[in-house]
Design a protein around this motif. Structure first.
Motif, PDB file in Angstrom:
ATOM      1  N   THR A 278      28.750  24.048  33.635  1.00  0.00           N
ATOM      2  CA  THR A 278      28.879  23.722  35.239  1.00  0.00           C
ATOM      3  C   THR A 278      29.691  22.735  35.059  1.00  0.00           C
ATOM      4  OG1 THR A 278      26.698  22.461  34.901  1.00  0.00           O
ATOM      5  CG2 THR A 278      25.776  24.490  35.633  1.00  0.00           C
ATOM      6  N   ARG A 279      29.907  22.014  34.014  1.00  0.00           N
ATOM      7  CA  ARG A 279      30.459  20.932  33.720  1.00  0.00           C
ATOM      8  C   ARG A 279      32.080  21.536  33.505  1.00  0.00           C
ATOM      9  NH1 ARG A 279      26.923  17.595  30.510  1.00  0.00           N
ATOM     10  NH2 ARG A 279      29.171  17.921  28.871  1.00  0.00           N
ATOM     11  N   TRP A 280      32.204  22.366  32.844  1.00  0.00           N
ATOM     12  CA  TRP A 280      33.864  22.977  31.922  1.00  0.00           C
ATOM     13  C   TRP A 280      34.156  23.747  33.336  1.00  0.00           C
ATOM     14  CZ3 TRP A 280      32.112  23.858  26.967  1.00  0.00           C
ATOM     15  CH2 TRP A 280      31.823  23.204  25.599  1.00  0.00           C
ATOM     16  N   LEU A 281      33.210  24.597  34.040  1.00  0.00           N
ATOM     17  CA  LEU A 281      33.747  25.600  34.897  1.00  0.00           C
ATOM     18  C   LEU A 281      32.468  26.070  36.205  1.00  0.00           C
ATOM     19  CD1 LEU A 281      33.817  28.527  32.317  1.00  0.00           C
ATOM     20  CD2 LEU A 281      35.665  27.547  33.323  1.00  0.00           C
ATOM     21  N   PRO A 282      33.299  24.337  36.863  1.00  0.00           N
ATOM     22  CA  PRO A 282      32.493  24.220  37.798  1.00  0.00           C
ATOM     23  C   PRO A 282      32.844  25.205  39.234  1.00  0.00           C
ATOM     24  CG  PRO A 282      34.184  22.947  38.161  1.00  0.00           C
ATOM     25  CD  PRO A 282      34.125  23.866  36.975  1.00  0.00           C
ATOM     26  N   ASP A 283      33.959  26.099  39.212  1.00  0.00           N
ATOM     27  CA  ASP A 283      33.528  26.653  40.672  1.00  0.00           C
ATOM     28  C   ASP A 283      33.612  28.649  39.982  1.00  0.00           C
ATOM     29  OD1 ASP A 283      36.518  28.804  40.033  1.00  0.00           O
ATOM     30  OD2 ASP A 283      36.608  26.712  38.839  1.00  0.00           O
ATOM     31  N   ALA A 284      32.936  28.780  40.648  1.00  0.00           N
ATOM     32  CA  ALA A 284      32.468  30.023  40.881  1.00  0.00           C
ATOM     33  C   ALA A 284      33.798  31.429  40.261  1.00  0.00           C
ATOM     34  CB  ALA A 284      31.508  30.621  41.663  1.00  0.00           C
ATOM     35  N   ALA A 285      34.732  31.118  40.484  1.00  0.00           N
ATOM     36  CA  ALA A 285      35.603  32.003  40.654  1.00  0.00           C
ATOM     37  C   ALA A 285      35.932  32.181  39.277  1.00  0.00           C
ATOM     38  CB  ALA A 285      36.641  32.011  40.877  1.00  0.00           C
ATOM     39  N   THR A 286      36.815  30.661  38.141  1.00  0.00           N
ATOM     40  CA  THR A 286      36.961  30.782  36.973  1.00  0.00           C
ATOM     41  C   THR A 286      35.328  30.763  35.554  1.00  0.00           C
ATOM     42  OG1 THR A 286      38.313  28.867  38.281  1.00  0.00           O
ATOM     43  CG2 THR A 286      38.235  28.607  35.186  1.00  0.00           C
ATOM     44  N   ARG A 287      34.723  30.470  35.985  1.00  0.00           N
ATOM     45  CA  ARG A 287      33.360  30.888  35.401  1.00  0.00           C
ATOM     46  C   ARG A 287      32.912  32.608  35.521  1.00  0.00           C
ATOM     47  NH1 ARG A 287      28.413  28.037  37.535  1.00  0.00           N
ATOM     48  NH2 ARG A 287      29.381  26.820  38.163  1.00  0.00           N
ATOM     49  N   GLU A 288      33.743  33.403  36.752  1.00  0.00           N
ATOM     50  CA  GLU A 288      33.619  34.643  36.411  1.00  0.00           C
ATOM     51  C   GLU A 288      34.579  35.507  35.668  1.00  0.00           C
ATOM     52  OE1 GLU A 288      32.933  38.637  39.061  1.00  0.00           O
ATOM     53  OE2 GLU A 288      33.136  36.822  39.616  1.00  0.00           O
ATOM     54  N   ARG A 289      35.727  34.373  35.162  1.00  0.00           N
ATOM     55  CA  ARG A 289      36.809  35.321  34.873  1.00  0.00           C
ATOM     56  C   ARG A 289      36.548  34.890  33.305  1.00  0.00           C
ATOM     57  NH1 ARG A 289      41.907  31.608  37.234  1.00  0.00           N
ATOM     58  NH2 ARG A 289      43.147  32.610  35.416  1.00  0.00           N
ATOM     59  N   VAL A 290      35.853  33.587  32.595  1.00  0.00           N
ATOM     60  CA  VAL A 290      35.769  33.679  31.397  1.00  0.00           C
ATOM     61  C   VAL A 290      34.520  33.904  31.204  1.00  0.00           C
ATOM     62  CG1 VAL A 290      34.656  31.531  29.775  1.00  0.00           C
ATOM     63  CG2 VAL A 290      37.307  31.240  31.950  1.00  0.00           C
ATOM     64  N   LEU A 291      33.827  34.116  31.729  1.00  0.00           N
ATOM     65  CA  LEU A 291      32.116  35.125  31.205  1.00  0.00           C
ATOM     66  C   LEU A 291      31.958  36.298  31.639  1.00  0.00           C
ATOM     67  CD1 LEU A 291      29.529  32.907  33.067  1.00  0.00           C
ATOM     68  CD2 LEU A 291      29.982  33.063  30.313  1.00  0.00           C
ATOM     69  N   VAL A 292      32.895  37.352  32.251  1.00  0.00           N
ATOM     70  CA  VAL A 292      33.039  38.349  32.262  1.00  0.00           C
ATOM     71  C   VAL A 292      34.489  38.782  32.744  1.00  0.00           C
ATOM     72  CG1 VAL A 292      32.213  40.464  34.110  1.00  0.00           C
ATOM     73  CG2 VAL A 292      31.115  38.374  34.089  1.00  0.00           C
ATOM     74  N   THR A 293      35.936  38.424  33.365  1.00  0.00           N
ATOM     75  CA  THR A 293      36.660  38.999  32.889  1.00  0.00           C
ATOM     76  C   THR A 293      37.212  39.015  32.163  1.00  0.00           C
ATOM     77  OG1 THR A 293      36.750  38.867  35.395  1.00  0.00           O
ATOM     78  CG2 THR A 293      38.769  39.581  34.680  1.00  0.00           C
ATOM     79  N   ASN A 294      37.733  38.067  31.666  1.00  0.00           N
ATOM     80  CA  ASN A 294      37.911  37.748  30.272  1.00  0.00           C
ATOM     81  C   ASN A 294      37.654  38.143  29.596  1.00  0.00           C
ATOM     82  OD1 ASN A 294      40.401  35.805  31.402  1.00  0.00           O
ATOM     83  ND2 ASN A 294      39.861  34.604  31.148  1.00  0.00           N
ATOM     84  N   PRO A 295      36.286  38.407  28.092  1.00  0.00           N
ATOM     85  CA  PRO A 295      35.846  39.089  28.132  1.00  0.00           C
ATOM     86  C   PRO A 295      35.941  40.583  27.746  1.00  0.00           C
ATOM     87  CG  PRO A 295      34.062  37.685  28.670  1.00  0.00           C
ATOM     88  CD  PRO A 295      35.146  37.655  29.365  1.00  0.00           C
ATOM     89  N   ALA A 296      36.021  40.758  28.796  1.00  0.00           N
ATOM     90  CA  ALA A 296      35.975  42.742  29.633  1.00  0.00           C
ATOM     91  C   ALA A 296      37.170  42.996  28.756  1.00  0.00           C
ATOM     92  CB  ALA A 296      35.349  42.658  30.742  1.00  0.00           C
ATOM     93  N   ARG A 297      38.652  42.366  28.906  1.00  0.00           N
ATOM     94  CA  ARG A 297      39.631  42.468  28.512  1.00  0.00           C
ATOM     95  C   ARG A 297      39.770  42.462  27.551  1.00  0.00           C
ATOM     96  NH1 ARG A 297      44.130  38.817  28.898  1.00  0.00           N
ATOM     97  NH2 ARG A 297      42.821  37.679  30.194  1.00  0.00           N
ATOM     98  N   LEU A 298      39.083  41.325  26.781  1.00  0.00           N
ATOM     99  CA  LEU A 298      39.513  41.161  24.757  1.00  0.00           C
ATOM    100  C   LEU A 298      38.779  42.575  24.151  1.00  0.00           C
ATOM    101  CD1 LEU A 298      40.635  39.168  23.122  1.00  0.00           C
ATOM    102  CD2 LEU A 298      38.561  37.606  22.987  1.00  0.00           C
ATOM    103  N   TYR A 299      37.090  42.518  25.026  1.00  0.00           N
ATOM    104  CA  TYR A 299      36.347  43.090  23.692  1.00  0.00           C
ATOM    105  C   TYR A 299      36.228  44.284  24.223  1.00  0.00           C
ATOM    106  CZ  TYR A 299      35.334  38.594  22.046  1.00  0.00           C
ATOM    107  OH  TYR A 299      36.040  37.681  21.429  1.00  0.00           O
ATOM    108  N   ASP A 300      37.231  44.612  26.029  1.00  0.00           N
ATOM    109  CA  ASP A 300      37.195  46.482  25.757  1.00  0.00           C
ATOM    110  C   ASP A 300      35.804  46.160  26.152  1.00  0.00           C
ATOM    111  OD1 ASP A 300      38.319  49.395  26.501  1.00  0.00           O
ATOM    112  OD2 ASP A 300      37.800  49.679  24.446  1.00  0.00           O
ATOM    113  N   PHE A 301      35.068  46.195  27.074  1.00  0.00           N
ATOM    114  CA  PHE A 301      33.821  46.718  28.053  1.00  0.00           C
ATOM    115  C   PHE A 301      33.962  47.824  28.453  1.00  0.00           C
ATOM    116  CE2 PHE A 301      31.836  42.927  25.953  1.00  0.00           C
ATOM    117  CZ  PHE A 301      30.307  43.319  25.379  1.00  0.00           C
TER     118      PHE A 301
END
Length: 301
Positions: A278-301
């Protein structure tokens, strides 16, 4: 005989936000049951048993759908990866893995790991004052030898390294021609400051897309720092600098079940660690990139 680690906290702080669908804890470990998956006889620590179902309960407690399990040094190499592989096969939709190959790991073994859900290999380059911090793991020579085979399978190399060592090691690692993932923000002690040349090298690697990092390990980089209102506050500038360098090359992990802790006052609270976002990624869009989009790409979910 190594000293037994404290168990992870059973009761944690409630998450302060609802994680988006597909959110991922990109760094955790499983251990045991030990009658099936014994620890390496030569190890630096002895954790309590935390099998696959315990990790799934951890994800559910945090409101996360996915997780990435990393073979820990106490498990060793080779057969030590079996505890992770077993978990991946139990929960193929929710889990991916990062294994530790040995010099003699065969192509057939790598293919078997890939089929189970492994998408990266971890290498232990972590030293302080020229000395290895943890026993076991595979080093730079194994990484350089096996890199072409990792590239063939679309894997990355997860690097456990002290960021100040990236000044010297960075060019050697980039020559491998495979994605690099630097653990725990380069294990940066906050006292070194964000202008540390090694940390700036990490930021530059992210900016050019040559590396990823995990904004994890706040408890280790600044143990006990901050206040009740702003825990681990001294880590904030480091996490924010990495996100600013390239938010598309960042994932988050808890490092559950937090091995190598011996004082109950130091044991991290996973809810508190998640709430740092909530401090490092206060906006929901960037939080979704870090928690969802990026790991899906890196780990092939």
């Amino acid at each position: 005989m190594t000293r037994p680690c404290l168990p992870a906290l059973e009761h944690i702080t409630a998450p302060a936000f609802q994680a988006p669908a597909g959110a991922c804890d990109s760094h955790a470990h499983v251990f045991g049951p030990y009658h099936r998956f014994p620890l390496a006889s030569d190890r630096s620590y002895t954790p309590a048993a935390y099998p696959a179902e315990a990790f799934i309960a951890h994800l559910d407690q945090l409101g996360l759908e996915r997780g990435v399990l990393v073979t820990a040094s106490a498990s060793g190499t080779g057969v030590g990866n079996q505890v992770v592989l077993d978990a991946l096969r139990q929960y193929p939709a929710r889990l991916r893995g990062v294994a530790v190959p040995a010099a003699d790991t065969t192509d057939a073994e790598l293919d078997d790991w890939h089929a189970a859900g492994v998408r990266g290999a971890r290498f232990n380059l972590y030293q302080l004052h020229g000395h290895a911090v943890y026993r076991n793991g595979s080093g730079i020579e194994v990484l350089e030898a096996i890199a072409p085979r990792l590239r063939e399978r679309g894997w990355h190399a997860q690097i456990w390294i002290h960021a100040p060592d990236l000044v010297e090691m960075g060019p050697r690692l980039k020559k491998l021609g495979i994605p690099l993932v630097v653990d725990h923000m380069g294990r940066m002690a906050t006292a070194r400051g964000v202008n540390d040349p090694g940390f700036q090298t990490l930021c530059a690697l992210l900016a050019e897309g040559a590396a990823w990092t995990k904004i994890s390990g706040a408890d280790r980089n600044n143990a006990g720092g901050g206040t009740a209102a702003t825990p681990y506050a001294e880590v904030d500038p480091f996490a924010r600098a990495l996100i600013a360098a390239n938010p598309d090359q960042v994932v988050w992990g808890s490092d559950w079940p937090h091995i190598n802790y011996f004082d109950p006052a130091d044991m991290p609270d996973d809810g508190v660690l998640l709430n740092l976002l909530t401090r490092w990624l206060p906006d929901a869009a960037t939080r979704e990139r870090v928690l969802v989009t990026n790991p899906a790409r890196l780990y092939d979910f």
